[in-house]
Scaffold this active site. Structure first.
Site, PDB file in Angstrom:
ATOM      1  N   LYS A  52       0.840  -1.206   0.000  1.00 39.41           N
ATOM      2  CA  LYS A  52       0.000   0.000   0.000  1.00 39.41           C
ATOM      3  C   LYS A  52       0.878   1.261   0.000  1.00 39.41           C
ATOM      4  O   LYS A  52       0.615   2.216  -0.735  1.00 39.41           O
ATOM      5  CB  LYS A  52      -0.932  -0.004   1.229  1.00 39.41           C
ATOM      6  CG  LYS A  52      -2.056  -1.034   1.110  1.00 39.41           C
ATOM      7  CD  LYS A  52      -2.857  -1.232   2.400  1.00 39.41           C
ATOM      8  CE  LYS A  52      -3.889  -2.337   2.198  1.00 39.41           C
ATOM      9  NZ  LYS A  52      -4.694  -2.642   3.387  1.00 39.41           N
ATOM     10  N   GLN A  96      -4.701  -1.482   9.593  1.00 44.38           N
ATOM     11  CA  GLN A  96      -4.640  -2.802   8.960  1.00 44.38           C
ATOM     12  C   GLN A  96      -5.238  -3.874   9.874  1.00 44.38           C
ATOM     13  O   GLN A  96      -4.920  -3.943  11.063  1.00 44.38           O
ATOM     14  CB  GLN A  96      -3.172  -3.126   8.609  1.00 44.38           C
ATOM     15  CG  GLN A  96      -2.977  -4.397   7.813  1.00 44.38           C
ATOM     16  CD  GLN A  96      -3.566  -4.347   6.408  1.00 44.38           C
ATOM     17  OE1 GLN A  96      -3.755  -3.283   5.830  1.00 44.38           O
ATOM     18  NE2 GLN A  96      -3.885  -5.502   5.860  1.00 44.38           N
ATOM     19  N   ASP A 119     -11.185   3.011   4.340  1.00 44.12           N
ATOM     20  CA  ASP A 119     -11.632   1.611   4.264  1.00 44.12           C
ATOM     21  C   ASP A 119     -13.154   1.515   4.129  1.00 44.12           C
ATOM     22  O   ASP A 119     -13.680   0.461   3.781  1.00 44.12           O
ATOM     23  CB  ASP A 119     -11.229   0.856   5.547  1.00 44.12           C
ATOM     24  CG  ASP A 119      -9.949   0.063   5.390  1.00 44.12           C
ATOM     25  OD1 ASP A 119      -9.691  -0.432   4.287  1.00 44.12           O
ATOM     26  OD2 ASP A 119      -9.216  -0.073   6.395  1.00 44.12           O
TER      27      ASP A 119
HETATM   28  N1  GUN Z   1      -6.970  -6.666   6.033  1.00 46.37           N
HETATM   29  C1  GUN Z   1      -7.377  -7.387   4.956  1.00 46.37           C
HETATM   30  N2  GUN Z   1      -8.084  -6.626   4.098  1.00 46.37           N
HETATM   31  C2  GUN Z   1      -8.127  -5.386   4.628  1.00 46.37           C
HETATM   32  C3  GUN Z   1      -8.724  -4.158   4.205  1.00 46.37           C
HETATM   33  O1  GUN Z   1      -9.361  -4.047   3.153  1.00 46.37           O
HETATM   34  N3  GUN Z   1      -8.537  -3.098   5.044  1.00 46.37           N
HETATM   35  C4  GUN Z   1      -7.849  -3.212   6.223  1.00 46.37           C
HETATM   36  N4  GUN Z   1      -7.760  -2.125   6.973  1.00 46.37           N
HETATM   37  N5  GUN Z   1      -7.305  -4.335   6.635  1.00 46.37           N
HETATM   38  C5  GUN Z   1      -7.440  -5.415   5.845  1.00 46.37           C
END
Ligand code: GUN
Length: 282
Positions: A52, A96, A119
């Site tokens: 990311k 995350q 998110d």
């Molecule tokens: N862990 C797995 N997928 C995601 C996501 O889309 N957002 C976040 N914050 N954590 C994740």
């Protein structure tokens, strides 16, 4: 039957990133900023977070990593989030998942300001999504809708079946498909005739977390099959769909890797730019 179309998320994500980079160039003042919070050192989470951050750098988004120890208390984490909420150079905040067992992901989601919630997990954004209002919505489902539209796959009037009812994919996917006038079913582990239901789908979305679970018995000939699964197995990374088994009978399918995965990150960048440029009333 018409020829099979393999829907490359990788290719489409590249195009999305190119467009975002152009949009970011035109922003006057400071560039968009994304804060990525990670608690502990789960190796998979570390990989995702570094992907990311790298993606941010490539389009011109300033990313800030906040690394917290596994032992951090929920209160301390909330204080960190509060600092980011108040930081005017931070447009988007992402924490995350998964989080350690002593921290509630729901409490954390509710602590991030809705207008910085890239998110789309905050209850205000969930409400906006289901009410048909604008807001910030979960990146994977948003990316899937964009991919279907990019390939001119008709959603309006389609029978869509989603296998999996998570808050990250299944439920927001249903809301977005419904917005686009699909007839939507969400299937899960208690669904009585899963194969029968899936076989009715024009658009079948697999988000179950079970390697190669979806075989041709679940698929209507000519259907579009979207594989959200990322399962680590002894054979490497595999999806929830048995690609080789399903591909000969479906109309369109996403591969793993190179399908939905790259879209999630591209649309995280897109949500960050959206929160920088438009802002969402909270
Ligand atoms: N862990 C797995 N997928 C995601 C996501 O889309 N957002 C976040 N914050 N954590 C994740």
């Amino acid at each position: 039957m018409a020829e099979l179309s393999v829907l490359s998320g990788r290719k489409f994500a590249k195009e999305v990133r190119r467009n975002l980079a152009e949009e970011i160039e035109k922003i006057s003042g400071r560039p968009p900023g994304l804060a990525v919070v990670i608690v502990g050192d789960d190796p998979a989470s570390r990989v995702y977070v570094s992907m990311k951050e790298k993606a941010c750098g490539r389009v011109g988004i300033v990313s800030t990593a906040v690394n917290l120890d596994e032992s951090v208390s929920q209160e301390e984490l909330l204080q960190e989030i509060n600092k980011l909420n108040e930081n005017p150079t931070v447009d988007g905040i992402l924490c995350q998942l998964p989080l350690p067992a002593h921290i509630s992901a729901d409490v954390v989601a509710s602590a991030i300001l809705p207008e910085k919630d890239v998110d789309g997990f905050h209850p205000v954004n969930v409400g906006r999504l289901w009410r048909g209002e604008d807001g910030l919505f979960p990146c994977t489902p948003v990316g899937i809708i964009a991919l279907l539209e990019h390939h001119n796959i008709k959603i309006d009037g389609a029978d869509a079946v989603i296998v999996g009812r998570s808050n990250i994919v299944g439920k927001p996917m249903a809301a977005l498909l419904l917005r686009e006038s699909a007839t939507v079913s969400i299937a899960h582990s208690h669904t009585s005739d899963l194969q029968g239901l899936c076989r009715k789908a024009d658009i079948l979305i697999a988000a179950v977390g079970r390697p190669r679970f979806i075989t041709r018995e679940f698929v209507k000939p000519g259907a579009t099959v979207i594989d959200v699964g990322i399962n680590r197995t002894d054979d490497g990374l595999v999806g929830d769909v048995d690609f080789d088994n399903v591909a000969p009978i479906c109309g369109a399918i996403t591969p793993v890797p190179g399908g939905v995965g790259p879209l999630t990150i591209a649309f995280l960048l897109s949500n960050t730019v959206k929160s920088r440029t438009i802002g969402v009333v909270s």
